[in-house]
Scaffold this active site. Sequence first.
Site, PDB file in Angstrom:
ATOM      1  CE  LYS A 177      -1.786   2.603   3.155  1.00 13.94           C
ATOM      2  NZ  LYS A 177      -1.572   4.077   2.364  1.00 13.94           N
ATOM      3  N   GLY A 229       6.261   4.339   9.221  1.00 10.99           N
ATOM      4  CA  GLY A 229       5.440   5.597   9.292  1.00 10.99           C
ATOM      5  C   GLY A 229       5.636   6.244  10.621  1.00 10.99           C
ATOM      6  CB  SER A 230       3.578   8.867  12.593  1.00 11.66           C
ATOM      7  OG  SER A 230       2.387   8.015  12.710  1.00 11.66           O
ATOM      8  CB  THR A 231       6.012   7.016  16.977  1.00  7.48           C
ATOM      9  OG1 THR A 231       7.170   7.206  16.333  1.00  7.48           O
ATOM     10  CG2 THR A 231       5.759   6.205  18.170  1.00  7.48           C
ATOM     11  CB  ALA A 233       0.320   5.389  12.162  1.00  4.69           C
ATOM     12  N   GLY A 234       2.357   3.710  14.053  1.00  5.29           N
ATOM     13  CA  GLY A 234       2.746   2.404  14.199  1.00  5.29           C
ATOM     14  C   GLY A 234       2.281   1.874  15.672  1.00  5.29           C
ATOM     15  CD  GLU A 251      12.037   3.494   9.428  1.00  3.00           C
ATOM     16  OE1 GLU A 251      12.344   4.332  10.444  1.00  3.00           O
ATOM     17  OE2 GLU A 251      12.023   3.745   8.355  1.00  3.00           O
ATOM     18  CB  CYS A 285      12.425   8.330   9.998  1.00  2.00           C
ATOM     19  SG  CYS A 285      13.159   6.962   8.975  1.00  2.00           S
ATOM     20  CD  GLU A 385       9.735  11.934  13.294  1.00  2.00           C
ATOM     21  OE1 GLU A 385      10.355  11.313  12.647  1.00  2.00           O
ATOM     22  OE2 GLU A 385       8.526  11.190  13.477  1.00  2.00           O
TER      23      GLU A 385
END
Length: 513
Positions: A177, A229-231, A233-234, A251, A285, A385
């Site tokens: 995706k 992606g972002s933390t 979302a992770g 990551e 990142c 970030e």
Amino acid sequence: MPARQQLFIGGDWVTPAGADAIEVISPHTEQPIATVPAASPADVDRAVAAARSAFDHGPWPRLDPAERTGVIRELAVRYETRREEIAEIVTAEMGAPITFSRSAQARLPGALISAFAELATEHPWDETRSGLLGADVTVRREPVGVVAAIVPWNMPMFTTVVKLIPALLAGCTVVLKPAPETPLDAYILAELLTELDLPPGVVSILPGDRETGSYLVGHPGVDKVSFTGSTAAGRQVAAACGAALRKVSLELGGKSAAVVLDDADPAAVAAGIAVAGLMNGGQACVAQTRILLPQSRYHEFTETLADMVDSLTVGDPGDPATQVGPMVARRQQRRIRDYIDKGRHEGARLLVGGTDLPAGVDRGWYIRPTLFADVDNSMRIAQEEIFGPVLCAIPYRDDEEAITLANTSDYGLSGSIWTPDIDRATAMAYRIRSGTLGINQAYSMDPAAPFGGVKASGIGRELGREGLDGFLETKSISAAAGLRSPASAMRPGAHSASRLSALSVDHRRIGRR
């Protein structure tokens, strides 16, 4: 660019199940440049079903690894014929300066395809170990299954390659995706895949928004999720995979420190930070945006850094002279401006930059490269970030405090140490909690070196042998000598004294449980 009407599902171009579309906007002109279909849940179902069938019943997972490696080598050759086109499309869709796109967004992914193929030829797919109980043990590495690969917009082709290629080499099938901001380069990759001898169902590419990604992550037909992606979302991805006991690699974000020691050369440091902190407009990142400077030379270092930041050429990302292009989206521009305002309100001293548009720029989602001095490490601009061209100069007293400040962060992805004393830098590097570190250089994405973070920067590793291992399951197989008939097994002497002793030990152990 022409509008795309189809989705790439299971190796075929198919009509989407729904009518929703994604409009790709140029961050430079703020005008639409293309449209692509937005994948619906029905499209995800179809892609996962194709991947499931290809993995469970198709030939790809059952090929000799050398055969899969041959297909990937062919992809590397064909990729080179489209490399310049990929660079130009990434620049158009997300605003990376064309010089950066040619090197990091296009050439590096192509090199990684070849590098992963080389790693696969050396990988221990099967090995035999001497078992402690007498029989040899075969350790076999097999594909993990159907992989959901979700990539971000900042390095779209790079993050696609570090997921897709090792997964394919491992024998997995993949549903990829791309981010809605950057789906166009993925279409070029899909076109390249159609030129290969891939069995049906092995790869699908589904552009979509966060809802599409969430549906894919939670799909019961998926065996592993690989997410960048972002933390924030992770954490959601990790929670969903944890509930399903599904393998996951993450990551995520970073707020990395560049530790400048008191014997470093200011000009060399400034040139290094221009890359380490401001690559891709700070939309990386691994960006090292916390610059730790010795108090004894603080003024000298901040002056040199300010001159560097102020000298950067900002503008049209298609111009080879441009060093900093626009941010990917208006929301990103607003977010960074908000952080610049927060830095002022927190008491940091603005040396260069700010919230105004750069000189000569009257449109596009641009941010002036910005440097704050006198930043306390507890400030939000030092801890959160920002994902933009904003640097924070933080003073420290001695090496011990520098290490403490570098480690005082929720993140641990990248970092660097700047000094001519390599032994001193290496000793410090051992004590800094980060997945990757460079000495007198920004961390480079060496294909042989595992890449990933600690703490809130993620779980697992990409690149290197470890990047291939992430898509493999390990199976142990041990075999005893051929079984005797029941009659022979009952004869006196059928078991050796040592075997009987081992059995009695086993029974005593069972009795104690």
